[in-house]
Design an enzyme around this catalytic site. Structure first.
Site, PDB file in Angstrom:
ATOM      1  N   HIS A  19       0.818  -1.218   0.000  1.00  0.00           N
ATOM      2  CA  HIS A  19       0.000   0.000   0.000  1.00  0.00           C
ATOM      3  C   HIS A  19       0.851   1.269   0.000  1.00  0.00           C
ATOM      4  O   HIS A  19       0.352   2.341  -0.302  1.00  0.00           O
ATOM      5  CB  HIS A  19      -0.917  -0.006   1.218  1.00  0.00           C
ATOM      6  CG  HIS A  19      -2.348   0.312   0.927  1.00  0.00           C
ATOM      7  ND1 HIS A  19      -2.911   0.303  -0.327  1.00  0.00           N
ATOM      8  CD2 HIS A  19      -3.364   0.645   1.773  1.00  0.00           C
ATOM      9  CE1 HIS A  19      -4.184   0.618  -0.246  1.00  0.00           C
ATOM     10  NE2 HIS A  19      -4.488   0.840   1.016  1.00  0.00           N
ATOM     11  N   ASN A  67      -6.849   6.035   3.388  1.00  0.00           N
ATOM     12  CA  ASN A  67      -8.267   6.217   3.073  1.00  0.00           C
ATOM     13  C   ASN A  67      -8.751   7.646   3.233  1.00  0.00           C
ATOM     14  O   ASN A  67      -9.894   7.946   2.887  1.00  0.00           O
ATOM     15  CB  ASN A  67      -9.121   5.292   3.946  1.00  0.00           C
ATOM     16  CG  ASN A  67      -8.830   3.834   3.690  1.00  0.00           C
ATOM     17  OD1 ASN A  67      -8.092   3.471   2.780  1.00  0.00           O
ATOM     18  ND2 ASN A  67      -9.416   2.979   4.497  1.00  0.00           N
ATOM     19  N   ASP A  92      -0.674   2.360  -5.356  1.00  0.00           N
ATOM     20  CA  ASP A  92      -0.575   0.935  -5.640  1.00  0.00           C
ATOM     21  C   ASP A  92      -1.807   0.487  -6.426  1.00  0.00           C
ATOM     22  O   ASP A  92      -2.831   1.164  -6.418  1.00  0.00           O
ATOM     23  CB  ASP A  92      -0.460   0.137  -4.337  1.00  0.00           C
ATOM     24  CG  ASP A  92      -1.673   0.320  -3.439  1.00  0.00           C
ATOM     25  OD1 ASP A  92      -1.929   1.468  -3.018  1.00  0.00           O
ATOM     26  OD2 ASP A  92      -2.377  -0.662  -3.165  1.00  0.00           O
ATOM     27  N   ASN A 113      -9.353   2.833  -2.068  1.00  0.00           N
ATOM     28  CA  ASN A 113      -9.926   3.785  -1.114  1.00  0.00           C
ATOM     29  C   ASN A 113      -9.164   5.098  -1.030  1.00  0.00           C
ATOM     30  O   ASN A 113      -9.759   6.147  -0.786  1.00  0.00           O
ATOM     31  CB  ASN A 113     -10.045   3.141   0.267  1.00  0.00           C
ATOM     32  CG  ASN A 113     -11.140   2.103   0.307  1.00  0.00           C
ATOM     33  OD1 ASN A 113     -12.115   2.185  -0.440  1.00  0.00           O
ATOM     34  ND2 ASN A 113     -10.990   1.110   1.156  1.00  0.00           N
TER      35      ASN A 113
END
Length: 190
Positions: A19, A67, A92, A113
């Site tokens: 991530h 997020n 990513d 997200n």
């Protein structure tokens, strides 16, 4: 002015995770543009200003969690009056094989997200993005566990090359245009 934003999670425990591919690519850009350090903190993000040829650049790592990346990017871009078409977001992408790059001028968040937050806060999907493939999650794994997992040793070299290419793709967007950057980078590693 251009804003280049790498997406990731700010805590040390997330270094080296799938991530944080956006952070890793931004780190390479910081190095290539003169061993720059993110020293200015604004709008929940760490940033630095520099120049690339005739263009002013603002390089940014949101200090929010992934997020909520848009909560940093939108106010910063408003403050500096940077239009969405000059905001490059690096993230990513599980839909791409590890190491493959995809440059786009615009598009949906595709279930990511962090990108959903950016789209929501900017109020548009019309910003360039550079997505770095991290591979699909195995069926037996939870998505969060997969993207927050460390890059396996056998993929580290591939991912290091991908971060380098993502950094180059960002500079190509600025110097050559997004279409040329797409042509140069989207065809590799298929």
């Amino acid at each position: 002015m251009w804003l280049i934003c790498g997406l990731g999670n700010p805590e040390r425990r997330y270094i080296g995770t799938r991530h944080n591919a956006g952070f890793a690519a931004l780190d390479l850009l910081l190095h290539e543009l003169g061993d720059l350090k993110l020293c200015d903190t604004k709008f929940q993000g760490a940033c630095v200003k520099t120049r690339f040829f005739e263009e002013s650049l603002l390089l940014l790592k949101p200090l929010t969690y992934m997020n909520e990346s848009g909560r940093c990017i939108a106010p910063l871009s408003n403050f500096y009056r940077i239009p969405p078409e000059r905001i490059i977001v690096i993230s990513d992408e599980i839909e791409l094989p590890p190491g493959q790059i995809r440059v786009r001028a615009r598009g949906s968040a595709g279930g990511h997200n962090g990108l959903k937050s950016v789209v929501s806060c900017l109020g548009t999907e019309n910003f360039p993005r550079v997505r770095i493939g991290v591979g699909e999650k195995p069926e037996y794994m939870d998505l969060a566990d997969y993207v927050l997992g460390k890059i396996p040793p056998d993929e580290e070299k591939t991912m290091a090359e991908a971060y380098q290419e993502a950094a180059e793709a960002c500079l190509d967007i600025i110097s050559k245009g997004v279409d040329k950057s797409m042509n140069l980078h989207n065809a590799k590693r298929k």
